[in-house]
Design a protein around this motif. Structure first.
Motif, short mmCIF file in Angstrom:
data_model
loop_
_atom_site.label_atom_id
_atom_site.label_comp_id
_atom_site.label_asym_id
_atom_site.label_seq_id
_atom_site.Cartn_x
_atom_site.Cartn_y
_atom_site.Cartn_z
N THR A 51 7.80 -13.41 1.17
CA THR A 51 7.19 -14.68 0.92
C THR A 51 5.52 -14.46 0.90
O THR A 51 5.14 -13.36 1.19
N ASP A 52 4.64 -15.35 0.24
CA ASP A 52 3.34 -15.28 0.20
C ASP A 52 2.82 -15.01 1.75
O ASP A 52 1.86 -14.06 2.04
N THR A 53 3.39 -15.74 2.40
CA THR A 53 3.01 -15.98 4.03
C THR A 53 3.17 -14.57 4.53
O THR A 53 2.20 -13.79 5.26
N ASP A 54 4.33 -13.78 4.13
CA ASP A 54 4.80 -12.42 5.03
C ASP A 54 3.57 -11.61 4.29
O ASP A 54 3.03 -10.71 4.93
N LEU A 55 3.43 -11.57 3.09
CA LEU A 55 2.36 -10.71 2.29
C LEU A 55 0.83 -11.00 2.96
O LEU A 55 0.13 -9.99 3.23
N PHE A 56 0.74 -12.15 3.15
CA PHE A 56 -0.65 -12.57 3.76
C PHE A 56 -1.02 -12.13 5.03
O PHE A 56 -1.98 -11.48 5.71
N LEU A 57 0.08 -12.26 5.77
CA LEU A 57 0.15 -11.78 7.44
C LEU A 57 -0.09 -10.18 7.41
O LEU A 57 -0.53 -9.87 8.16
N ALA A 58 0.85 -9.68 6.62
CA ALA A 58 0.82 -7.93 6.52
C ALA A 58 -0.61 -7.77 5.93
O ALA A 58 -1.01 -6.57 6.63
N LEU A 59 -1.28 -8.32 5.16
CA LEU A 59 -2.58 -7.92 4.67
C LEU A 59 -3.41 -8.12 5.89
O LEU A 59 -4.48 -7.36 6.04
N LYS A 60 -3.55 -9.23 6.58
CA LYS A 60 -4.59 -9.46 7.76
C LYS A 60 -3.88 -8.48 8.92
O LYS A 60 -5.02 -8.41 9.68
N GLY A 100 -3.59 -5.41 8.36
CA GLY A 100 -4.17 -4.30 7.86
C GLY A 100 -3.28 -3.57 7.06
O GLY A 100 -3.80 -2.27 6.56
N ARG A 101 -2.49 -3.95 6.30
CA ARG A 101 -1.49 -3.42 5.31
C ARG A 101 -2.17 -3.76 3.84
O ARG A 101 -1.83 -4.89 3.61
N VAL A 102 -3.06 -2.69 3.33
CA VAL A 102 -3.80 -3.02 2.36
C VAL A 102 -2.96 -3.19 0.93
O VAL A 102 -3.34 -3.99 0.21
N GLU A 103 -1.64 -2.49 1.06
CA GLU A 103 -0.97 -2.56 -0.01
C GLU A 103 -0.26 -3.87 -0.22
O GLU A 103 0.19 -4.41 -1.49
N ALA A 104 -0.46 -4.79 0.84
CA ALA A 104 -0.22 -6.38 0.48
C ALA A 104 -0.87 -6.98 -0.39
O ALA A 104 -0.62 -7.79 -1.12
N LEU A 105 -2.28 -6.54 -0.41
CA LEU A 105 -3.32 -6.92 -1.35
C LEU A 105 -2.92 -6.82 -2.80
O LEU A 105 -2.97 -7.59 -3.67
N SER A 106 -2.44 -5.45 -2.91
CA SER A 106 -2.12 -5.09 -4.29
C SER A 106 -0.85 -6.08 -4.67
O SER A 106 -0.70 -6.43 -5.93
N ASP A 107 0.03 -6.22 -3.83
CA ASP A 107 1.30 -6.95 -4.01
C ASP A 107 1.06 -8.70 -4.29
O ASP A 107 1.38 -9.17 -5.35
N LEU A 108 -0.12 -9.13 -3.79
CA LEU A 108 -0.66 -10.49 -3.75
C LEU A 108 -1.47 -10.49 -5.17
O LEU A 108 -1.08 -11.55 -6.12
N TYR A 109 -2.11 -9.54 -5.60
CA TYR A 109 -2.97 -9.30 -6.90
C TYR A 109 -1.80 -9.42 -8.23
O TYR A 109 -2.02 -10.04 -8.95
N ASP A 110 -0.80 -8.67 -7.90
CA ASP A 110 0.25 -8.37 -8.83
C ASP A 110 0.63 -9.90 -9.00
O ASP A 110 1.20 -10.35 -10.18
N ARG A 111 1.11 -10.54 -8.06
CA ARG A 111 1.82 -11.89 -8.09
C ARG A 111 0.72 -13.09 -8.67
O ARG A 111 1.41 -13.80 -9.37
#
Length: 195
Positions: free
Chosen positions: A16-25, A27-38
């Motif tokens: 989910t968006d929340t999962d990706l956002f929490l992963a980004l926070k 420190g998982r930078v790849e989550a930013l790429s996933d959110l950007y793609d989305r």
């Protein structure tokens, strides 16, 4: 699969968006790429509709995702990420429009003052016009060469920032920075005369 082997990470499409956002926070930078793609198409499309300028829309898109990464301004419990991104994109785009209009008005006033010399005037008015023109020349002379150069090219030749970037062989971002800094300094030097 062996019972002790780690569970594979869910793919971005499963998160989910929340999962990706929490992963980004976390420190998982790849989550930013996933959110950007989305969401980059949504952000860019809205910015382009507001600004009618693809380069500025690209800049806003980058700003939005960098802010999402670096700042703690989104709270998943207060609404969807897409709504947050839309609100932030609209706000940043409108700020850019206001900034663009402010710079344009400043340049127009500057041009009116400097071209006023061409208007026939009585001797007293001519002295005032000459004084203002001299003040503008002095204010320009006080700017660093790089900032003065872009302002003079924009004013006297009417080139866009993209055209200046190509002519001067410098990145567009550098042209924008020099223009912004030069205008701010020029405005500061002339603040008593441009009200």
């Amino acid at each position: 699969m062996h019972p002790d082997s780690p569970k594979p990470e869910p793919s971005a499409s499963d998160q989910t968006d929340t999962d990706l956002f929490l992963a980004l926070k976390a420190g998982r930078v790849e989550a930013l790429s996933d959110l950007y793609d989305r969401y980059s198409n949504l952000v860019y499309g809205l910015a382009l509709r507001v600004l009618s300028n693809s380069e500025e829309a690209e800049d806003v898109t980058q700003e939005i995702f960098l802010a999402l990464w670096h700042k703690d301004n989104y709270n998943p419990t207060r609404g969807s990420l897409s709504s947050f991104l839309v609100t932030m994109t609209r706000s940043r785009s409108i700020d850019r429009l206001r900034s663009r209009n402010t710079k344009l008005r400043f340049l127009q006033r500057w041009k009116r003052i400097s071209t006023a010399e061409e208007i026939s005037a009585n001797p007293l008015e001519q002295v005032s016009i000459n004084e203002r023109s001299q003040l503008i020349r002095e204010a320009l002379a006080r700017l660093p060469d790089s900032e003065r150069q872009v302002l003079e090219i924009a004013y006297f030749e009417g080139l866009s920032q993209s055209e200046m970037s190509q002519r001067l062989g410098i990145p567009l971002g550098t042209v924008k920075t020099r223009t912004r800094q030069g205008l701010l300094k020029l405005k500061q030097h002339l603040r008593d005369f441009i009200q």
